[in-house]
Every structure is written in C-alpha cells, then in structure tokens.
Design an enzyme around this catalytic site. Structure first.
Site, PDB file in Angstrom:
ATOM      1  N   LYS A 196       0.953  -1.065   0.181  1.00 31.21           N
ATOM      2  CA  LYS A 196       0.067   0.073   0.063  1.00 31.21           C
ATOM      3  C   LYS A 196       0.886   1.176  -0.043  1.00 31.21           C
ATOM      4  CE  LYS A 196      -1.848   1.533   3.957  1.00 31.21           C
ATOM      5  NZ  LYS A 196      -2.885   1.752   5.294  1.00 31.21           N
ATOM      6  N   ARG A 198       0.725   5.619   0.940  1.00 32.44           N
ATOM      7  CA  ARG A 198      -0.374   6.598   1.368  1.00 32.44           C
ATOM      8  C   ARG A 198       0.190   7.873   0.774  1.00 32.44           C
ATOM      9  NH1 ARG A 198      -4.019   6.768   5.207  1.00 32.44           N
ATOM     10  NH2 ARG A 198      -4.052   4.859   5.885  1.00 32.44           N
TER      11      ARG A 198
END
Ligand code: R5P
Length: 314
Positions: A196, A198
């Site tokens: 992931k 951010r």
C-alpha cells in the site's frame, strides 16, 4: 460479588454493561455530564477509599461526543477517584485514541500517543488495560504496567469456519505483515500481503500483491478501519487476482467520512469488527460486530486477582 469498583464514562455504555454482566458486578454510581459552558462535570457517588477501581472508556468519537470529549472525561474521572483515595486506578481503554501519531516521521509533528500517555499517568492511573494498540511499542510510552489485549482469539474462531487449505490471511500493508503472518501460522493457511502507498494522511492506494489468492477465501486483518480506503482497495485487488470471497476482521471500527458508503459498495462478503468502539447509526449490513466484553471482563478479573493475562492468548 467481586470487591472491585467498575465505573464508566459516556463513550460506550453498552460495552460497559457487557463487561459488568460478565463480572457479575454493578456499574458504580457516578455523574459524568457537562456544565453550562461545556466543561466536563464528574461526581463519584460511591465511597472508593482503598478500593481497586477500574474506569472503562474507549477514547473514540461517537454521535454524542468527540475523541477529545471522551479523553477529557476519562482524565477528569481519574482525577476524581484519585482524590477520593482509591487504592489503585486502572484505565480500561479498549480503543486508545491518538495512537496513530506514534513517532516523529517528519519535522515539527507531535507524538500524540506519548502525549496522551503522559496525561493519563499525570492524572493518576496506576495501570492501563488496552487492546490492539496501533503500534505495540506504545506500551513503552508508559512507565506503569500496561496490559495489552488482542482480538486474536475472537478472530481465529471466525476464520476456523473455513478449511485451512481454502483460506488465505491477508495483510493490507507491510506494517501488519508480521502480526498477520502469525494468524496464518496458527491456522496453517496461506498468506498474502498487499503493498500500500499512502499519498495523504487519510488516503491510500493498493499497489501490489504478494502471495496466491486464486479461488481462496481471503481474510484481511487490520487494527483500524478509518475512511475504509485501505480495506476497500485491498479487497478490490484480491478479487482482481481471483479470490473466491473476501472478508475482513478489524479490531477498531472508526468508520470515518465515506467509510460506510465505501463498504456498502465494496467486494466484502462480510466485515467483522469488534465493539471496542460503538457502531454508529447507518452501518451497512455487511458489517458484523463481535463483542470484546468477555475478553475485557476476564482481563479485569485477572488484574484484580493478580493472575496472568498473557495466558489468555496462548
Ligand atoms: C494503518 O497503518 C492502519 O493500520 C490502518 O490500515 C489505517 O488506519 C486505515 O485507514 P483507512 O481506513 O482510512 O484507510
């Protein structure tokens, strides 16, 4: 009846009732309200001199009050019982707010987890009982005993509904890989990690998948759902890679901003979350709450009798 005094603030009366029922002890009489100008007003209506006092209060936002309101209620209650000569004060904080700012990862930012730890200790707590901290090392921000509980026994029970060879435990980011791997080891299941990135404090993107999820039942485990971006993106990626079904098990359901709409519209077949935070009005049917009242109650009982708490998780 147990010789302990269980009080609660206003953030989660339902959970407090569940814990009291498990312990067969009443919730003790107190007033936690507001003065006309909004300042918090607390009166303890029972004699706590020399008592073993527990104050249950997740420091979360609810429809009735903000994170700050509930944190302040807790601090004021601790001050009240401390000045009333309680023998020992344990703050029972199933959801510990402000935990996500736990390090100085860029210049001129606070470490709010440490600030809140300082506030609680200065107010007069002797112990903290908490659950699924955003980072385990926050325990070290306290120079008093911290008992850290895990939702793991509850989540493992949910996952055991599926045969291990059809199951994959998924970490939604690299940070949760170590903890989630331990679930897979316990279950003898497969394991995968979603990479992931951010790009803003409240926005994330699922980028890569490591591990095989084709034709498997996937369980994504995380400590927190806030806006839902992390979870919904991870679920979409798992489906794209051929997962048979996608479920989630999350310790703390903040469900901020667009979270409910995102989940209603998501690939999730089931979204399991504990009741460390009360579920707001308007939750989509895909969300199912499981209670930590028994876990907290048992941990309180063991704290009171000075019994092992770690053995709850063996
Ligand atoms: C991040 O490190 C946490 O474990 C959660 O993944 C994150 O807080 C979830 O945030 P959101 O639901 O807004 O993507």
């Amino acid at each position: 009846m147990l010789d302990l005094y269980l009080f609660h603030g206003n953030s989660h009366p339902q959970l407090a009732q569940g814990v009291a029922a498990y312990l067969h002890t009443p919730l003790r009489d107190r007033l936690v309200s507001r003065f006309a100008d909004g300042e918090i007003r607390v009166e303890i209506h029972e004699n706590v001199r020399g008592r073993d006092v527990f104050i249950l209060q997740p420091t979360c936002a609810t429809d009735e009050g903000s994170v700050n309101d509930h944190l302040m209620e807790l601090l004021v209650m601790v001050d009240a019982v401390r000045r009333a000569s309680a023998n020992r004060v344990t703050a029972v904080v199933p959801y510990f707010g402000y935990a996500r700012q736990d390090r100085k990862d860029k210049p001129r930012v606070p470490i709010t987890a440490k600030l809140v730890a300082n506030l609680l200790v200065r107010a007069g707590i002797d112990r903290l009982l908490t659950m699924e901290l955003h980072a385990g090392q926050i325990q070290g921000y306290f120079d008093i005993p911290v008992d850290h509980l895990y939702a793991k026994p509850i989540f493992l029970e949910e996952m055991r509904r599926f045969p291990p060879e059809e199951l994959v435990v998924v970490a939604p980011d690299a940070g949760s890989a170590k903890v989630n791997r331990s679930y897979a080891d316990r279950l003898n299941s497969g394991f995968a990690i979603v990479g992931k990135s951010r790009y803003a404090a409240d926005a994330s993107q699922a980028l890569t998948l490591t591990g095989d999820v084709k034709d498997k039942h996937c369980f994504i485990i995380d400590d927190i759902i806030a806006t839902g971006g992390t979870m919904v993106n991870a679920a979409r990626m798992l489906k794209e890679y051929g997962a048979k079904s996608v479920r989630a098990a999350v310790a703390h359901g903040i469900f901020a901003g667009p979270a409910f709409e995102r989940l209603a519209d998501s690939e999730f077949e089931e979204f399991i979350v504990t009741d460390s935070i009360p579920l707001r009005e308007g939750a989509p049917p895909v969300i199912r709450q499981v209670s930590v009242a028994r876990l907290l109650g048992e941990a309180i009982r063991r704290t009171h009798f000075q019994l092992s708490i770690s053995s709850l998780f063996v």
